[in-house]
Motif scaffolding. Structure first.
Motif, mmCIF file in Angstrom:
data_model
loop_
_atom_site.group_PDB
_atom_site.id
_atom_site.type_symbol
_atom_site.label_atom_id
_atom_site.label_comp_id
_atom_site.label_asym_id
_atom_site.label_seq_id
_atom_site.Cartn_x
_atom_site.Cartn_y
_atom_site.Cartn_z
ATOM 1 N N ARG A 208 48.213 1.418 26.173
ATOM 2 C CA ARG A 208 47.634 2.673 25.686
ATOM 3 C C ARG A 208 48.631 3.412 24.791
ATOM 4 N NH1 ARG A 208 46.805 4.958 30.181
ATOM 5 N NH2 ARG A 208 48.483 6.475 30.142
ATOM 6 N N TYR A 209 49.872 3.518 25.239
ATOM 7 C CA TYR A 209 50.895 4.176 24.424
ATOM 8 C C TYR A 209 51.068 3.458 23.089
ATOM 9 C CZ TYR A 209 52.891 7.521 27.765
ATOM 10 O OH TYR A 209 53.109 8.591 28.595
ATOM 11 N N LEU A 210 51.219 2.137 23.137
ATOM 12 C CA LEU A 210 51.462 1.375 21.913
ATOM 13 C C LEU A 210 50.287 1.457 20.947
ATOM 14 C CD1 LEU A 210 53.203 -1.767 23.430
ATOM 15 C CD2 LEU A 210 54.276 0.060 22.102
ATOM 16 N N SER A 211 49.064 1.478 21.465
ATOM 17 C CA SER A 211 47.897 1.561 20.581
ATOM 18 C C SER A 211 47.802 2.924 19.909
ATOM 19 C CB SER A 211 46.611 1.256 21.345
ATOM 20 O OG SER A 211 46.357 2.265 22.291
ATOM 21 N N GLN A 212 48.434 3.948 20.499
ATOM 22 C CA GLN A 212 48.465 5.283 19.906
ATOM 23 C C GLN A 212 49.656 5.460 18.965
ATOM 24 O OE1 GLN A 212 48.549 7.917 23.268
ATOM 25 N NE2 GLN A 212 46.471 7.418 23.900
ATOM 26 N N GLY A 213 50.442 4.406 18.776
ATOM 27 C CA GLY A 213 51.603 4.493 17.894
ATOM 28 C C GLY A 213 52.806 5.137 18.557
ATOM 29 N N LYS A 214 52.852 5.118 19.879
ATOM 30 C CA LYS A 214 53.951 5.726 20.630
ATOM 31 C C LYS A 214 54.609 4.667 21.501
ATOM 32 C CE LYS A 214 51.322 10.002 21.087
ATOM 33 N NZ LYS A 214 50.646 10.870 22.059
ATOM 34 N N LEU A 215 55.830 4.965 21.911
ATOM 35 C CA LEU A 215 56.525 4.096 22.854
ATOM 36 C C LEU A 215 56.280 4.608 24.264
ATOM 37 C CD1 LEU A 215 59.927 3.602 21.038
ATOM 38 C CD2 LEU A 215 58.087 1.953 21.263
ATOM 39 N N SER A 216 55.990 3.694 25.168
ATOM 40 C CA SER A 216 55.763 4.075 26.562
ATOM 41 C C SER A 216 57.106 4.355 27.237
ATOM 42 C CB SER A 216 55.040 2.948 27.297
ATOM 43 O OG SER A 216 55.913 1.861 27.491
ATOM 44 N N PRO A 217 57.091 5.021 28.382
ATOM 45 C CA PRO A 217 58.348 5.203 29.113
ATOM 46 C C PRO A 217 59.023 3.872 29.433
ATOM 47 C CG PRO A 217 56.673 6.675 29.981
ATOM 48 C CD PRO A 217 55.992 5.772 28.980
ATOM 49 N N TYR A 218 58.241 2.847 29.726
ATOM 50 C CA TYR A 218 58.810 1.522 29.975
ATOM 51 C C TYR A 218 59.549 1.020 28.731
ATOM 52 C CZ TYR A 218 59.097 -3.474 30.937
ATOM 53 O OH TYR A 218 59.551 -4.747 31.120
ATOM 54 N N CYS A 219 58.922 1.169 27.573
ATOM 55 C CA CYS A 219 59.531 0.700 26.329
ATOM 56 C C CYS A 219 60.821 1.457 26.016
ATOM 57 C CB CYS A 219 58.554 0.853 25.166
ATOM 58 S SG CYS A 219 57.085 -0.182 25.297
ATOM 59 N N MET A 220 60.835 2.746 26.303
ATOM 60 C CA MET A 220 62.018 3.561 26.018
ATOM 61 C C MET A 220 63.245 3.076 26.776
ATOM 62 S SD MET A 220 61.367 6.014 23.894
ATOM 63 C CE MET A 220 60.610 7.568 23.570
ATOM 64 N N GLU A 221 63.025 2.368 27.888
ATOM 65 C CA GLU A 221 64.134 1.841 28.672
ATOM 66 C C GLU A 221 64.595 0.469 28.183
ATOM 67 O OE1 GLU A 221 63.290 1.935 32.836
ATOM 68 O OE2 GLU A 221 62.458 3.948 32.722
ATOM 69 N N CYS A 222 63.844 -0.157 27.306
ATOM 70 C CA CYS A 222 64.166 -1.500 26.804
ATOM 71 C C CYS A 222 64.982 -1.373 25.519
ATOM 72 C CB CYS A 222 62.889 -2.293 26.574
ATOM 73 S SG CYS A 222 61.888 -2.467 28.054
ATOM 74 N N LEU A 223 66.244 -1.032 25.653
ATOM 75 C CA LEU A 223 67.076 -0.721 24.494
ATOM 76 C C LEU A 223 67.419 -1.945 23.646
ATOM 77 C CD1 LEU A 223 69.449 1.909 26.127
ATOM 78 C CD2 LEU A 223 67.340 2.275 24.833
#
Length: 130
Positions: free
Chosen positions: A68-83
């Motif tokens: 859902r986050y990625l489809s809205q053009g945003k990074l999810s909290p999970y993604c923010m941790e994947c540096l």
């Protein structure tokens, strides 16, 4: 369109979240089943999923949230941790104040300023007045 034709979408350097396309298609295309857990992408670091099988993980609420986050053009909290992810690195390069590592900079700048008898802030103030 002929089935042999391949659709290629090019991304420019400054289009993160602005193309109407998901930032990353990985959670829709792959699921990584490792001994340490099931991951929605190859750069996934934090393992927060303990699913008994991949079929349950594929449409789990956690993965749906990432999609859902990625489809809205945003990074999810999970993604923010994947540096280690290049998309996350590029996002933080364009939005440095959102980088968790940069949140400690104001403290460090204040400490350096105090150690140098507030000379850096005085120089900055004098240059900003011009």
């Amino acid at each position: 369109m002929d089935q042999s034709e391949e659709v290629v979408t090019e991304c420019s350097e400054n289009d993160i979240g602005e193309t109407g396309m998901p930032l990353c298609r990985e959670p829709w295309e792959n699921l990584y089943i490792l001994r340490r857990g099931i991951l929605p992408c190859c750069y996934g670091n934090p393992v927060g999923y303990s699913f008994p099988d991949y079929a349950e993980a594929w449409n789990s609420p956690e993965i749906q949230e990432i999609r859902r986050y990625l489809s809205q053009g945003k990074l999810s909290p999970y993604c923010m941790e994947c540096l280690g992810c290049p998309i996350v690195q590029r996002y933080f390069a364009e939005h440095p104040l959102e980088n968790p590592a940069m949140k400690q900079w104001p403290f460090l700048f204040g400490l350096i300023n105090r150690l140098l008898f507030r000379i850096p802030s005085k120089i900055h103030q004098s240059l900003s007045k011009k």
